[in-house]
Scaffold this motif. Structure first.
Motif, PDB file in Angstrom:
ATOM      1  N   ARG A  72      -0.102  18.644   5.629  1.00  0.00           N
ATOM      2  CA  ARG A  72      -1.076  17.556   5.737  1.00  0.00           C
ATOM      3  C   ARG A  72      -0.416  16.203   5.485  1.00  0.00           C
ATOM      4  O   ARG A  72      -0.766  15.197   6.117  1.00  0.00           O
ATOM      5  CB  ARG A  72      -2.210  17.784   4.740  1.00  0.00           C
ATOM      6  CG  ARG A  72      -3.188  18.876   5.156  1.00  0.00           C
ATOM      7  CD  ARG A  72      -4.415  18.882   4.264  1.00  0.00           C
ATOM      8  NE  ARG A  72      -4.090  19.319   2.914  1.00  0.00           N
ATOM      9  CZ  ARG A  72      -4.161  20.574   2.509  1.00  0.00           C
ATOM     10  NH1 ARG A  72      -4.547  21.530   3.347  1.00  0.00           N
ATOM     11  NH2 ARG A  72      -3.860  20.906   1.263  1.00  0.00           N
ATOM     12  N   ARG A  76      -0.373  12.899   7.900  1.00  0.00           N
ATOM     13  CA  ARG A  76      -0.925  11.635   7.437  1.00  0.00           C
ATOM     14  C   ARG A  76       0.103  10.508   7.583  1.00  0.00           C
ATOM     15  O   ARG A  76      -0.240   9.378   7.960  1.00  0.00           O
ATOM     16  CB  ARG A  76      -1.373  11.748   5.980  1.00  0.00           C
ATOM     17  CG  ARG A  76      -2.065  10.477   5.478  1.00  0.00           C
ATOM     18  CD  ARG A  76      -2.780  10.657   4.167  1.00  0.00           C
ATOM     19  NE  ARG A  76      -1.874  10.972   3.093  1.00  0.00           N
ATOM     20  CZ  ARG A  76      -1.798  12.153   2.499  1.00  0.00           C
ATOM     21  NH1 ARG A  76      -2.577  13.141   2.889  1.00  0.00           N
ATOM     22  NH2 ARG A  76      -0.956  12.383   1.514  1.00  0.00           N
ATOM     23  N   GLU A  77       1.371  10.787   7.305  1.00  0.00           N
ATOM     24  CA  GLU A  77       2.417   9.770   7.464  1.00  0.00           C
ATOM     25  C   GLU A  77       2.583   9.368   8.929  1.00  0.00           C
ATOM     26  O   GLU A  77       2.778   8.192   9.240  1.00  0.00           O
ATOM     27  CB  GLU A  77       3.730  10.309   6.894  1.00  0.00           C
ATOM     28  CG  GLU A  77       3.701  10.493   5.374  1.00  0.00           C
ATOM     29  CD  GLU A  77       4.856  11.330   4.853  1.00  0.00           C
ATOM     30  OE1 GLU A  77       5.025  11.408   3.627  1.00  0.00           O
ATOM     31  OE2 GLU A  77       5.585  11.933   5.672  1.00  0.00           O
ATOM     32  N   ALA A  79       0.188   9.612  11.207  1.00  0.00           N
ATOM     33  CA  ALA A  79      -1.046   9.005  11.693  1.00  0.00           C
ATOM     34  C   ALA A  79      -1.080   7.496  11.454  1.00  0.00           C
ATOM     35  O   ALA A  79      -1.773   6.765  12.164  1.00  0.00           O
ATOM     36  CB  ALA A  79      -2.253   9.662  11.032  1.00  0.00           C
ATOM     37  N   GLN A 175     -11.371  11.412  11.109  1.00  0.00           N
ATOM     38  CA  GLN A 175     -11.689  11.524   9.691  1.00  0.00           C
ATOM     39  C   GLN A 175     -12.493  12.778   9.396  1.00  0.00           C
ATOM     40  O   GLN A 175     -12.445  13.297   8.290  1.00  0.00           O
ATOM     41  CB  GLN A 175     -12.443  10.278   9.218  1.00  0.00           C
ATOM     42  CG  GLN A 175     -11.598   9.020   9.232  1.00  0.00           C
ATOM     43  CD  GLN A 175     -12.339   7.815   8.685  1.00  0.00           C
ATOM     44  OE1 GLN A 175     -13.516   7.893   8.365  1.00  0.00           O
ATOM     45  NE2 GLN A 175     -11.657   6.699   8.592  1.00  0.00           N
ATOM     46  N   PRO A 179      -6.365  18.382   9.920  1.00  0.00           N
ATOM     47  CA  PRO A 179      -5.136  18.015  10.637  1.00  0.00           C
ATOM     48  C   PRO A 179      -4.813  18.941  11.800  1.00  0.00           C
ATOM     49  O   PRO A 179      -4.343  18.485  12.845  1.00  0.00           O
ATOM     50  CB  PRO A 179      -4.065  18.085   9.539  1.00  0.00           C
ATOM     51  CG  PRO A 179      -4.813  17.792   8.279  1.00  0.00           C
ATOM     52  CD  PRO A 179      -6.168  18.414   8.465  1.00  0.00           C
ATOM     53  N   GLU A 461     -14.039  13.679   2.186  1.00  0.00           N
ATOM     54  CA  GLU A 461     -12.884  13.341   3.019  1.00  0.00           C
ATOM     55  C   GLU A 461     -12.966  11.901   3.501  1.00  0.00           C
ATOM     56  O   GLU A 461     -11.957  11.195   3.578  1.00  0.00           O
ATOM     57  CB  GLU A 461     -12.811  14.295   4.200  1.00  0.00           C
ATOM     58  CG  GLU A 461     -12.429  15.727   3.822  1.00  0.00           C
ATOM     59  CD  GLU A 461     -12.197  16.590   5.047  1.00  0.00           C
ATOM     60  OE1 GLU A 461     -12.277  16.043   6.167  1.00  0.00           O
ATOM     61  OE2 GLU A 461     -11.947  17.788   4.883  1.00  0.00           O
ATOM     62  N   ALA A 465     -10.275   9.027   2.813  1.00  0.00           N
ATOM     63  CA  ALA A 465      -9.687   8.313   3.956  1.00  0.00           C
ATOM     64  C   ALA A 465      -9.893   6.808   3.823  1.00  0.00           C
ATOM     65  O   ALA A 465      -9.003   6.016   4.143  1.00  0.00           O
ATOM     66  CB  ALA A 465     -10.309   8.825   5.261  1.00  0.00           C
ATOM     67  N   ASP A 468      -7.531   5.548   1.264  1.00  0.00           N
ATOM     68  CA  ASP A 468      -6.182   5.594   1.834  1.00  0.00           C
ATOM     69  C   ASP A 468      -5.955   4.407   2.767  1.00  0.00           C
ATOM     70  O   ASP A 468      -4.877   3.810   2.781  1.00  0.00           O
ATOM     71  CB  ASP A 468      -6.014   6.916   2.583  1.00  0.00           C
ATOM     72  CG  ASP A 468      -4.568   7.176   2.957  1.00  0.00           C
ATOM     73  OD1 ASP A 468      -3.686   6.627   2.280  1.00  0.00           O
ATOM     74  OD2 ASP A 468      -4.321   7.915   3.909  1.00  0.00           O
ATOM     75  N   SER A 512      -4.590   5.308   7.830  1.00  0.00           N
ATOM     76  CA  SER A 512      -4.083   6.670   7.654  1.00  0.00           C
ATOM     77  C   SER A 512      -5.232   7.590   7.386  1.00  0.00           C
ATOM     78  O   SER A 512      -6.319   7.165   7.059  1.00  0.00           O
ATOM     79  CB  SER A 512      -3.092   6.728   6.492  1.00  0.00           C
ATOM     80  OG  SER A 512      -3.713   6.280   5.330  1.00  0.00           O
ATOM     81  N   ILE A 513      -4.942   8.866   7.537  1.00  0.00           N
ATOM     82  CA  ILE A 513      -6.010   9.842   7.299  1.00  0.00           C
ATOM     83  C   ILE A 513      -6.160  10.050   5.829  1.00  0.00           C
ATOM     84  O   ILE A 513      -5.299   9.746   5.062  1.00  0.00           O
ATOM     85  CB  ILE A 513      -5.680  11.166   8.007  1.00  0.00           C
ATOM     86  CG1 ILE A 513      -4.387  11.765   7.446  1.00  0.00           C
ATOM     87  CG2 ILE A 513      -5.573  11.016   9.475  1.00  0.00           C
ATOM     88  CD1 ILE A 513      -4.107  13.127   7.935  1.00  0.00           C
TER      89      ILE A 513
END
Length: 513
Positions: A72, A76-77, A79, A175, A179, A461, A465, A468, A512-513
């Motif tokens: 994950r 995320r990096e 995204a 969102q 993933p 979530e 998000a 984040d 980012s996610i």
């Protein structure tokens, strides 16, 4: 004479009878001791096997959870770049080498990705990065079959999530997606090395740009399963002698995790030495069994004592495994699993009990590792964890998600003023120099993004998000600061007003996610 003769025979018969009874008693006693001894040996064997098997099952479960976290994290990096209006403009619509070099190359600089590729919808490699070098290419990805399989799966996911909008195509919000629903993730072999790789389409994050028809442009990025990868993975596990072996292609009952590519073909396995407890039982069981020949009472006491001790050992092992499953081994903070459980519980209590999600990331942490080594980096993580817990106190849950990323679930302070003061305290505390045993010291900073519940929604979530996204904005605009996710639209508008003198459609900031 006859009486003496009869008495002599009677005495002999009684003696023989007593001897037979005595022998039978000894035989029964010996049989009882043997049966009891064998039973105890069997119980010891079963307890040993059960303890070892349970320890291995717990280790496998913990490893699977930790590896899923790493998967994950790499998505995320990626995204942060792949889900960005600017990336659509500078890569998909009009390929800009400098943009690719700066942003795709940052996956190595900021996150340690060993290889990143931008692939066209026709399967041609437009650019690929090796550490800090970006190479423009036009070769076919089919030369690397495993990456081609990853590309095809990412294209399939794209077709499932693409939506038609006026002027072209867009992409549904990720969102609400796991993933694996928008990114292809698998272990692959690149240049003879095993790597954890992910592929996801380059898509907009706002409605300011449109995607053209046809296959998507895909971003593929990978981390080699090398010593740094294993060290980072094992920082949360603390397994003994963990390694990756390409010769192990099957895992039976021992410790390990088999690795397959996207087609299910074996690439090797993660292996380690299990911390089983079974071998500590026998040195104490055998002396107890020997004491059975002296007293059956001592045997009974010894059996009860040993069973109790075995049960205590199993309970202690289970408690330790439960603790490891819910805590980060390096920092002692709650890990992602515990945070997600507390987050889900807090969401159920909304709106009666509001809370805040505070996403934190260290600034200049990579420089500490590069300058002072990973041991110093570990010391920084421990010190930061201690300082965060001191500032937050009992009013919130401080968790470490991995690397230099932390998240706080705050229940006692939920107003903007109080959260701003708390954030300033955290930033000031973390900014204090951290001294090492050799007399050296390091300084790191802290960037913070905050989302409020239920103001920013009642979905866990989505709240994470949002925090984040605010953290990413903080990192990209000066670091060492805090940003509320609710302020992002105003901040983005302010940036647009400053950068676009005339009405125009501007690209939104990356999220980012």
């Amino acid at each position: 004479m006859a009486e003496q003769h009869n008495r002599r025979y009677t005495d002999r018969d009684d003696g023989q009878s007593r001897q037979r009874i005595s022998s039978l008693a000894f035989l029964l006693a010996g049989l009882l001791i043997a049966v009891t001894s064998v039973s105890l040996l069997f119980v010891g064997y079963i307890a040993t096997q059960a303890s070892d098997e349970q320890a291995i099952r717990n280790e496998r479960r913990l490893f699977h959870t930790t590896l899923a976290d790493r998967e994950r994290l790499i998505v995320r990096e990626m995204a942060a770049i792949a889900r960005w209006d600017m990336s659509v403009e500078k890569i998909v619509l009009d390929f800009d080498y400098e943009f690719v070099r700066e942003h795709v190359g940052s996956l190595w600089l900021n996150h340690g990705h060993n290889r990143s590729l931008v692939v066209s919808g026709e399967g041609r490699i437009l650019a690929e990065t090796f550490r800090d070098y970006t190479h423009i290419s036009n070769r076919s990805l089919s030369e690397t079959p495993e990456l081609m399989n990853l590309l095809e799966q990412a294209q399939t996911l794209y077709s499932q999530n693409r939506v038609r909008v006026p002027g072209g195509y867009s992409y549904r919000s990720i969102q609400s997606l796991a993933p694996s629903e928008f990114a292809a993730i698998s272990f692959v072999e690149i240049d003879g090395k095993i790597a954890l790789a992910a592929a996801m389409p380059i898509i907009p994050d706002h409605e300011t740009v449109r995607l053209p028809d046809g296959e998507p442009t895909i971003l593929i990025s990978a981390k080699f399963v090398d010593e740094p990868f294993l060290r980072d993975l094992n920082a949360q596990l603390s397994f003994k002698e963990m390694a990756f072996s390409r010769t192990v292609t099957e895992i039976q009952d021992g410790p390990g995790h088999l690795v397959n590519n996207i087609k299910g073909e074996s690439l090797g396995a993660f292996v380690w030495v299990s911390e089983t407890r079974g071998d500590t039982i026998w040195p104490t069981v055998v002396p107890v069994i020997l004491l059975l020949s002296l007293a059956l009472a001592a045997l009974a006491f010894g059996i009860a004592w040993r069973i109790g001790k075995l049960t205590t050992s199993l309970q202690a092992s289970e408690r330790q495994n439960r603790y490891l499953a819910l805590h980060d081994t390096l920092s002692g903070l709650a890990n992602r699993l515990q945070f997600n459980r507390v987050l889900a519980s807090s969401v159920k209590n909304l709106p009666a009990k509001p809370f805040a999600v505070i996403h934190c990331d260290l600034d200049e942490f990579k420089a500490v590792n590069d300058t002072h080594g990973h041991a110093a980096g570990d010391e920084v993580i421990k010190t930061v964890a201690k300082r965060m817990k001191e500032v937050v106190g009992r009013g919130g849950l401080v968790s470490r998600l991995g690397g230099d990323e932390f998240v706080i679930l705050m229940r006692t302070i939920t107003d903007r003023k109080g959260l701003r003061e708390l954030s300033n305290q955290l930033i000031a505390s973390i900014a204090q120099p951290i001294e090492f045993a050799e007399g050296a010291e390091a300084e790191v900073g802290l960037s913070i993004g905050i989302s409020l519940a239920p103001d920013q929604g009642a979905d866990g979530e989505a709240l994470v998000a949002a925090a984040d996204a605010a953290l990413y904005y903080s990192k990209q605009h000066g670091r060492g600061r805090m940003v509320f996710s609710s302020d992002l639209p105003a901040l983005a508008k302010s940036e647009l007003d400053e950068s676009v003198p005339e009405p125009a459609i501007a690209a939104g900031a990356a999220s980012s996610i």
